[in-house]
Design a protein around this motif. Structure first.
Motif, PDB file in Angstrom:
ATOM      1  N   TYR A  25       0.812  -1.242   0.121  1.00 31.47           N
ATOM      2  CA  TYR A  25       0.097  -0.111  -0.219  1.00 31.47           C
ATOM      3  C   TYR A  25       1.168   0.663  -0.380  1.00 31.47           C
ATOM      4  N   VAL A  26       0.589   1.832  -0.574  1.00 32.06           N
ATOM      5  CA  VAL A  26       0.964   3.441  -0.694  1.00 32.06           C
ATOM      6  C   VAL A  26       0.489   4.767  -0.990  1.00 32.06           C
ATOM      7  N   GLY A  27       0.327   5.318   0.445  1.00 33.63           N
ATOM      8  CA  GLY A  27      -0.507   6.511   0.672  1.00 33.63           C
ATOM      9  C   GLY A  27      -1.996   6.194   1.048  1.00 33.63           C
ATOM     10  N   GLY A  28      -1.975   4.853   1.658  1.00 32.35           N
ATOM     11  CA  GLY A  28      -3.411   3.911   1.724  1.00 32.35           C
ATOM     12  C   GLY A  28      -4.262   3.034   1.311  1.00 32.35           C
TER      13      GLY A  28
END
Length: 141
Positions: A50-53
């Protein structure tokens, strides 16, 4: 020792890609014994990065540890980043992946290989390690 840990989507690299990329990475360190360079390919399952949620299936994250050498000034760091970007491009950028990496540097004094303290840069012991491509006893410092 440089150790590269490459976190990537499961289908990002086949075995020949891994070999070719690890050879390119090893070539970056042409002044070191080849056995210093380690590369770990760590596949990441879908919905596990996950990146930035948000889940990402197109992201490669690289963690680089440096011990054998450090990059002591801004000029050297800028040149090194450019060399790394060039080595990675055919496998990551040119394949459309998003990517990020960082480099940690550890003190040479906190390093051991197979029970041997690695030789200092430019010494006869280091030249022998390069030639033999293996660790062996070094002269007292």
């Amino acid at each position: 020792m440089p150790l590269w840990k490459i976190y990537h989507p499961e289908d990002a690299f086949d075995e020949s890609d891994k070999r070719a990329l690890s050879e390119r990475i090893t070539a970056l360190y042409n002044r070191l014994p080849r056995f210093y360079v380690g590369v770990i390919f760590q596949p990441v399952a879908d919905h596990s990065f996950y990146v930035g949620g948000e889940p990402r299936r197109d992201f490669v994250r690289i963690w680089i540890d440096h011990i054998a050498r450090t990059l002591p000034d801004a000029d050297m760091r800028t040149r090194w980043i450019a060399l790394c970007d060039e080595a990675l491009a055919p496998f990551i950028k040119e394949r459309g992946f998003s990517w990020e990496y960082h480099i940690d540097e550890t003190s040479h004094e906190l390093w051991s290989i197979e029970g041997f303290r690695p030789p200092l840069a430019g010494t006869a012991d280091e030249a022998r390690w390069i030639q033999e491509n293996r660790p062996s006893p070094v002269l007292p410092r």
